[in-house]
Design a protein around this motif. Structure first.
Motif, mmCIF file in Angstrom:
data_model
loop_
_atom_site.group_PDB
_atom_site.id
_atom_site.type_symbol
_atom_site.label_atom_id
_atom_site.label_comp_id
_atom_site.label_asym_id
_atom_site.label_seq_id
_atom_site.Cartn_x
_atom_site.Cartn_y
_atom_site.Cartn_z
ATOM 1 N N ALA A 429 1.085 -1.493 0.154
ATOM 2 C CA ALA A 429 0.353 0.241 0.188
ATOM 3 C C ALA A 429 1.020 0.965 0.001
ATOM 4 O O ALA A 429 0.583 2.269 -0.234
ATOM 5 N N MET A 430 2.396 1.215 0.930
ATOM 6 C CA MET A 430 2.738 1.939 -0.040
ATOM 7 C C MET A 430 3.703 2.936 -1.009
ATOM 8 O O MET A 430 3.224 2.274 -1.716
ATOM 9 N N VAL A 431 3.052 4.158 -1.262
ATOM 10 C CA VAL A 431 3.610 4.542 -2.722
ATOM 11 C C VAL A 431 4.792 5.834 -2.676
ATOM 12 O O VAL A 431 5.771 6.140 -1.254
ATOM 13 N N ALA A 432 5.827 4.770 -3.162
ATOM 14 C CA ALA A 432 6.833 5.829 -3.486
ATOM 15 C C ALA A 432 7.349 6.260 -4.392
ATOM 16 O O ALA A 432 6.753 6.470 -5.455
ATOM 17 N N PRO A 433 8.383 7.278 -4.277
ATOM 18 C CA PRO A 433 7.965 8.430 -5.339
ATOM 19 C C PRO A 433 8.978 7.587 -6.459
ATOM 20 O O PRO A 433 9.530 7.091 -6.727
ATOM 21 N N TYR A 434 7.718 8.259 -7.920
ATOM 22 C CA TYR A 434 9.340 7.703 -9.125
ATOM 23 C C TYR A 434 9.718 8.727 -10.032
ATOM 24 O O TYR A 434 9.415 10.061 -9.685
ATOM 25 N N PRO A 435 10.971 8.149 -10.422
ATOM 26 C CA PRO A 435 11.493 7.113 -10.047
ATOM 27 C C PRO A 435 12.806 7.256 -9.325
ATOM 28 O O PRO A 435 13.128 8.002 -8.558
ATOM 29 N N THR A 436 12.288 6.187 -8.697
ATOM 30 C CA THR A 436 13.268 5.716 -6.523
ATOM 31 C C THR A 436 14.027 3.722 -6.794
ATOM 32 O O THR A 436 13.150 3.902 -7.462
ATOM 33 N N ILE A 437 14.581 4.397 -6.253
ATOM 34 C CA ILE A 437 15.781 3.010 -6.351
ATOM 35 C C ILE A 437 14.623 2.549 -5.112
ATOM 36 O O ILE A 437 14.255 1.454 -4.618
ATOM 37 N N GLU A 439 11.745 1.692 -4.335
ATOM 38 C CA GLU A 439 10.391 1.396 -5.320
ATOM 39 C C GLU A 439 10.037 0.326 -5.442
ATOM 40 O O GLU A 439 9.759 -0.452 -5.484
ATOM 41 N N LEU A 440 12.142 -0.376 -4.958
ATOM 42 C CA LEU A 440 11.791 -1.740 -5.225
ATOM 43 C C LEU A 440 11.409 -3.046 -3.897
ATOM 44 O O LEU A 440 10.827 -3.611 -3.927
ATOM 45 N N ASN A 441 11.466 -1.696 -2.526
ATOM 46 C CA ASN A 441 10.830 -3.043 -1.410
ATOM 47 C C ASN A 441 9.238 -2.398 -1.782
ATOM 48 O O ASN A 441 8.215 -3.426 -1.401
ATOM 49 N N LYS A 442 8.169 -1.904 -2.971
ATOM 50 C CA LYS A 442 7.035 -1.785 -2.891
ATOM 51 C C LYS A 442 6.723 -2.839 -4.357
ATOM 52 O O LYS A 442 5.682 -3.992 -4.553
ATOM 53 N N ARG A 443 7.659 -2.807 -5.334
ATOM 54 C CA ARG A 443 7.077 -3.764 -6.189
ATOM 55 C C ARG A 443 7.353 -5.186 -5.620
ATOM 56 O O ARG A 443 7.117 -6.420 -6.266
ATOM 57 N N VAL A 444 8.674 -5.613 -4.734
ATOM 58 C CA VAL A 444 8.652 -6.885 -4.634
ATOM 59 C C VAL A 444 7.582 -7.585 -3.398
ATOM 60 O O VAL A 444 7.393 -8.598 -3.433
ATOM 61 N N ALA A 445 6.801 -6.230 -2.760
ATOM 62 C CA ALA A 445 5.685 -6.720 -2.503
ATOM 63 C C ALA A 445 4.724 -6.696 -3.201
ATOM 64 O O ALA A 445 3.991 -7.619 -3.355
ATOM 65 N N GLY A 446 4.377 -5.844 -4.196
ATOM 66 C CA GLY A 446 3.367 -6.342 -5.192
ATOM 67 C C GLY A 446 3.945 -7.821 -6.051
ATOM 68 O O GLY A 446 3.508 -8.693 -7.029
ATOM 69 N N ALA A 447 5.309 -8.361 -5.767
ATOM 70 C CA ALA A 447 5.780 -10.028 -6.691
ATOM 71 C C ALA A 447 4.446 -10.563 -5.948
ATOM 72 O O ALA A 447 4.776 -11.632 -6.266
ATOM 73 N N TYR A 448 4.730 -10.377 -4.219
ATOM 74 C CA TYR A 448 4.322 -11.595 -3.719
ATOM 75 C C TYR A 448 2.858 -11.532 -4.178
ATOM 76 O O TYR A 448 2.525 -12.721 -3.843
ATOM 77 N N PHE A 449 2.076 -10.564 -4.596
ATOM 78 C CA PHE A 449 0.289 -10.525 -4.645
ATOM 79 C C PHE A 449 0.610 -11.208 -6.074
ATOM 80 O O PHE A 449 -1.265 -11.399 -6.657
ATOM 81 N N SER A 450 1.061 -10.888 -7.148
ATOM 82 C CA SER A 450 0.844 -11.207 -8.244
ATOM 83 C C SER A 450 0.572 -12.366 -8.104
ATOM 84 O O SER A 450 -0.667 -12.771 -8.865
#
Length: 471
Positions: A429-437, A439-450
């Motif tokens: 649910a976190m929103v990281a500014p784009y583009p930043t490193i 974002e990896l934390n949010k994207r790995v959480a997304g990879a868990y739910f995909s």
């Protein structure tokens, strides 16, 4: 002999002792602080601060010779090693006032620059002063461990305490020890132009996830650091201007030798037996509240034998201040304490590694992963080598491993998650500014739910029904 009494006596003005002294004094406690050597302890003077400063110099040198990919002509850096060490000292000097005797006396702390020695359960002598305290905290830290290698005492070897006095650049630096300190200094000196050989009796970076450690070691080898694993240092001798290390795989000859095989707790001279305080080779015995076998005495930081990190020392201080000042129960936890190695790429860990999690949770474990190569900021800065993986059990992270740029920064999110038992859904649910490193934390959480969203037949059936029946 002068006699003093106080609410709290702290022995050691390193990270742990200073954090506690500042907090306790500002909240109204009568605090006496003993320090026999330098204010700021190992971290400021010999450890975290100088090592990261030298790594910064090495990074600048490396960047000059690896700029072509950004449209800038490569050039070989002209390294002034003495000036780089001068940069290190300048950084220490800029930070030192925060840890100075003047500052702490300004906060109301009675600072005595002497060693302390127990003479009773609640009494400590510091030269000509005997101090009686309601509570005593031992925060004496640790020092470099010098292994019993034959001949070592006959050569001028370096440790992390003496390295910063060096002004002549090593022609060939031999490092005994492939842990974080050894690998950081190996890469720093290689990038500054020295030949470097690392000798490790077991596996380099052996405490860390093998895949993550392998990524870092491959980079160092690619930069020219010679890393000899499963190689014991059996004997050391001087031959003219060179130091020769006899190893299980042959002799290694170099101009300088750095010993970085670990650290040992500073308990010598404290006369702990007089206070009924028990120790082991790891440090002082403490319970979960960081209390020693003497109920009036606590031990925190490196000397407590639970890890050798500045941030852990600060955490220990925050734990016991509840008990010391407010008589409230408090316990130290360890699952959320991160660690980081500041090589390039960086390596960080919090909680369980994948192997540890599999051993503990078996089939219940899920591992979510995301690679730097899919992060737009990493692509823009050409830092796409690396990955993050998170060990998850029933929707909650139990550990995280990161290898790549800014890994030490990224791991803080997962320390927060473990400290507060957050769910992966809360990280997603976190929103990281784009583009930043970040974002990896949010994207790995997304990879868990995909897989749950995109490969779930029930989800797909639900979407199909909604799209056809809901106007």
């Amino acid at each position: 002999m002068e006699k003093l009494s106080c609410d709290l006596l702290i022995i050691g003005a390193g990270s742990a002792g200073l954090s506690l002294a500042a907090g306790a004094s500002q909240m109204g406690a009568d605090v006496v602080l003993l320090e026999r050597h330098k204010m700021g302890g190992d971290c400021l003077n010999y450890g975290c601060v100088p090592s990261k400063a030298l790594l910064a110099s090495a990074h600048m040198a490396h960047a000059q010779s690896h700029a072509a990919a950004f449209g800038i002509r490569n050039r070989t850096a002209e390294v002034d090693y003495a000036a780089a060490q001068g940069h290190v000292q300048n950084v220490i000097e800029k930070i030192a006032p925060v840890d100075s005797q003047d500052r702490f006396e300004g906060l109301g702390v009675n600072v005595i620059r002497e060693a302390g020695r127990f003479v009773g359960n609640t009494e400590v002598e510091a030269r000509n002063t005997r101090i009686t305290a309601r509570r005593i905290v031992i925060a004496t830290g640790s020092r470099p461990l010098v292994p019993p290698i034959k001949g070592l005492g006959s050569v001028a070897y370096l440790t992390n305490e003496t390295l910063w006095e060096l002004r002549e650049q090593p022609e060939h630096l031999i490092v005994i020890g492939g842990g974080p300190i050894g690998m950081e200094m190996a890469q720093a000196h290689r990038r500054l132009g020295s030949k470097v050989t690392v000798l490790e009796a077991k596996q380099a970076l052996g405490r860390d996830d093998p895949e993550a450690a392998g990524l870092v070691l491959d980079r160092l080898r690619g930069e020219g650091v010679e890393i000899l694993e499963e190689t014991s240092a059996d004997r050391v001798r001087q031959e003219g201007d060179h130091i020769v290390v006899e190893t299980s795989k042959g002799d290694i000859s170099g101009s300088h030798l750095l010993v970085a095989v670990g650290r040992q707790p500073n308990v010598d001279g404290l006369n702990l037996e007089a206070a009924g305080i028990e120790t082991s080779s790891a440090g002082i015995h403490v319970d979960t509240s960081l209390r020693t076998t003497n109920a009036k005495v606590y031990a925190i930081g490196d000397v407590a034998g639970q890890g050798q990190f500045t941030h852990l020392a600060g955490y220990h201080a925050s734990v016991i201040i509840r008990s010391l000042l407010f008589a409230l129960p408090s316990k130290a936890r360890s699952a959320h304490i991160p660690r980081a190695t500041y090589t390039d790429p960086e390596l960080s860990q919090v909680g369980l590694t994948e192997a540890e999690a599999r051993a503990q949770y078996g089939a219940r474990l899920e591992v979510a992963r995301f690679d730097y190569s899919h992060n737009d900021r990493a692509i823009a800065t050409r830092q796409t080598e690396g990955f993050i993986k998170v060990m998850v059990v029933r929707g909650r992270p139990v550990g995280a491993t990161i290898a790549g740029p800014q890994a030490g920064e990224l791991i803080a999110t997962w320390s927060l998650a473990l400290a507060n038992r957050l769910k992966m859904s809360q990280i997603a649910a976190m929103v990281a500014p784009y583009p930043t490193i970040a974002e990896l934390n949010k994207r790995v959480a997304g990879a868990y739910f995909s897989p749950r969203l995109f490969e779930n037949s029930i989800v797909k059936r639900g979407v199909w029904l909604v799209q056809r029946w809901i106007p």
